[in-house]
Design an enzyme around this catalytic site. Sequence first.
Site, mmCIF file in Angstrom:
data_model
loop_
_atom_site.group_PDB
_atom_site.id
_atom_site.type_symbol
_atom_site.label_atom_id
_atom_site.label_comp_id
_atom_site.label_asym_id
_atom_site.label_seq_id
_atom_site.Cartn_x
_atom_site.Cartn_y
_atom_site.Cartn_z
ATOM 1 N N GLU C 70 0.800 -1.228 0.000
ATOM 2 C CA GLU C 70 0.000 0.000 0.000
ATOM 3 C C GLU C 70 0.831 1.275 0.000
ATOM 4 O O GLU C 70 0.478 2.243 -0.672
ATOM 5 C CB GLU C 70 -0.978 0.023 1.184
ATOM 6 N N HIS C 139 -11.852 -4.760 8.497
ATOM 7 C CA HIS C 139 -12.340 -4.580 7.123
ATOM 8 C C HIS C 139 -13.706 -3.907 7.094
ATOM 9 O O HIS C 139 -14.465 -4.092 6.149
ATOM 10 C CB HIS C 139 -12.439 -5.922 6.389
#
Lengths: 322, 361, 340
Positions: C70, C139
């Site tokens: 990321e 999440h």
Amino acid sequence: MQLSREDLLLAYRRMRRIRDFEDRVHVEFATGELPGFVHLYAGEEASAVGVCMNLTDEDMIASTHRGHGHCLAKDTDATGMMLELYGRKDGICGGKGGSMHIADLSKGMMGANGIVGGGPPLICGAALTAKTLGTGNVAVAFTGDGGSNQGTTFEALNFAAVLKLPAIFVFENNGYAETTASQWSVACKDIVNRAAAFGMPGVSVDGTDFFAVWSAAREAVERARGGGGPTLMEVKVPRFYGHFEGDAETYRADGEVAALKRDHDCLKIFRGRVTEAGLLSNADLDTVDAEVAAEIEAAVALAKVSPLPGPEDLVTDVYVRY
Amino acid sequence: MDAIHAITMPKWGMSMTEGRLSGWLVRPGQSIAPGMEILEIETDKITNVLEARDGGILRRRVIEEGQTVPVGALLGVVADAGVADEAIDAFVAERQLAAGAEGGDDAPAPRVIDVGGRAIRVLDLGEPRSEAFVLIHGFGGDLNNWLFNMPALAEDSRAIALDLPGHGESTKDVGTGDVSVLVDAVVDLIAQLGLEKVHLVGHSMGGLVAMLVADRLGSRLGSLALIAPAGLSSAVNDAYAGGFIAAEKRKDLKPWVEMLFADPALVTRDMIEGLLNYKRLDGVGEALALLQARTLAGAAAESVLAGLDAPTVVLWGEQDRIIAPPASAPKPLTILPGRGHMLHMEAASDVTRAIRAVAGL
Amino acid sequence: MPKKTFKQALNEAHFHEMRRDPRVIVMGEDISGGIGASGEMDAWGGSEGVTKGLYPEFGPSRVVDTPLSESAIIGAAVGAATTGLRPVADLMFADFLGVCFDQIFNQAAKFRYMFGGKAVTPVVIRGMIGAGFRTAAQHSQCLYPIFTHIPGLKVVIPSNPYDAKGLLIQAIRDDDPVIFLEHKLLYGVTGEVPDGAYTVPFGEAKVLREGGDVTIVALALMVQVALDAAELLSKRGIEATVIDPRTTSPLDLDTIVESVEETGHLVIVDESSPRCNIATDIAAQVADVAFHALKGPIKMVTPPHTPVPFSPSLEDLYLPSAERVAAAVEASLRTRKGAA
């Protein structure tokens, strides 16, 4: 030798400009007139200039908190930089960035960076732009030995290698991350050894030797421009001043800095090499010295009297449009 | 059994699914004539009056003021005095039962068709005849501007409304922006639909287009109804056109849209939202700017209008701030007091009546 | 007008902009999917299929599959944006912010200011937000308050397909860094979406319903919850205005204040954690500028101050419900200012 007389004079002028700029900031900082904190690049000039002599204005570099040298090596205006250090409205960033955030995108300088390890991922982006648009440009991340240990750096190395980006990662190992010795903090001892782990070529060079840096960078730049992917360069350099101005440097050995300045000054070494080889004369170099000294003197004089930014500047430049 | 007539929630415009009965204008027991204004209905878009379709006595108010009900819902019952109350009760019960069981919305929807290489959205209501009304909206408008007029016109005629190039869901390509681009599109549409007799209705810039289309229809022109048309002696308010184009947000657009109506309260948030959604489509800003520069500026059709033989009516709102009512026109001019530029919405019934009258339909 | 899902609307926005502007690229792990594997490319088109079909049309130079990395993905997108591309980077779950935040808030958000207005960073960072997907604590978060806190970022949170397409096109054309957050439970929601390209501007709230008794402000999935609550309340004789700010930075405070000046009551429904979130932000700003208009306390309906739980029974309790919103409205209406 593929460097012309003009190239050599230019390289020397840029190295000299960095040295004078930093030496002068060292002096002026002690007067208390310069706000904030500054990290000086003196001693490392051959690294920035040796690499950047291979680059054009369209090739991008990212820098570090110790960024003055990289800016000047990319021909960023020294006067604009000095004004910026003084927090002046006409500084190169309008007085909003300061020492650690000097950028000049028109010269391919994407910014000094206050975050250690901030630059390498950004350089992947500049390299991705070059690759996507097929410009043939390259992108260079300057990082220190401290930054070499950051996760962002490892990610960027892998990313650039996987995507075969025209990127060069230059690790300027000056022996210290703040006070922490790189001999201790870099587990594999030499940063260059990490290149193999990312499947890219690595090269280690003596950063006091402009010519060594220049030719190693030249090879890396040619590889990148030719589609050969990234290269890791470790450049071993001395740090003439502390981590930042005001650092008492008690962690350094007695006489360490004096010895570095005496035996490992890249400017002295450069002068010796070019005069011995008859490429340039001492008079040539003295002329440059005088011109640069005058330039820095004028920059400081102007910076001291330039206007400060006003209330109207506080909230501008956050967004293009909000 | 004597006739029992339902008053139902009308469908004004494609997006209307329900309406709020904001006021009854007649009391139970009051006698009603066709065309009489009997109640006020508020939609997301606008408030308007509903006219009676059938004559008789208002026997029952099924829905009271302030209630919101779906399109088609029974609002009231009209019947002669001779009809028994039980019959009215049965009628109401039956209609309410039927409404509950009713399924989808079978109203005809506009469709986008290819007209000589351009995408043109058309709403075609009524029986498929070769004689039809063709309604042409103004600058920045679309076929939904005729929402109050189309259902009434389509009751016993064919009524076709279109989105001009640069507007609604039609192509946003207006070429040079010259009025001929718009005129060609309408002429081509009429040819493609095989219309043999056309009653043109045009509003504002669409009035200008209507005059120029009329000039090209020859014997196929049945009649012409012009509503505050551009191209006669009064110029279009250029500040309005510029302001309408430039406005990007609700707040910026609202004052300009309010200029369209004599009563700014008629401008709802949904109306503004709908216009913004249109203006935000790619190509609309450029198209409108071209039309402002090439079609609105210097629009001139006075001599064309003077030369037309077909029955013609020119209607204008007294308080029109977009195109001021002219002192005179080459054809009979009716000025409606207390109305603004959007008089086909502000005085829908009067305008619809005038359109039908001049067409003889 | 054609009906499309939220996901289709986002997909179309990518196609429009990539066809219109060759500088627009998309990048991220699995952005097409299957790179380096022996099967087919475009296997996924992003983890939820939003970018499906881009690879076959635009190829690997503009649909850039990346390693799972990321910091490098976002950093490269940011670096590419400052050097001439207009990247749309997919963070997948906005929760992954934790491993790349420096590149967003210290780099992208600050370039323009630090560099004296000379840098332009037209990057879009897409991420999924929201609970209700049974994906538990790492999440499911709605981290938009964190992004909203950072000057230099724009934060966009669509609640319906029409807005999703128009806001994403605006985001891609925008010259500032934009965080574009998609609630997972909205991907399948359908609505009318024009076939052509259009933009929805940032900083303009949408008023979905008008009522004179209370103003309810909600974002993303909570907009539907607020509308459901308004229906419940209407049956009880309370009419609510429902406002979707659509972007939290910039925030259209004017529309909210104007409504509160009419209704006198404000309830904010926010799926993010209750401390220092959008509800507290709006509540504070309204109290600051429109205290005179308030007839009762501002109520905030949020999840509890806990991570998002996994078990469906707990997660359902965690999320604000229409009934809770209605109860908050009634509580505000009951507790009138000045009353005992």
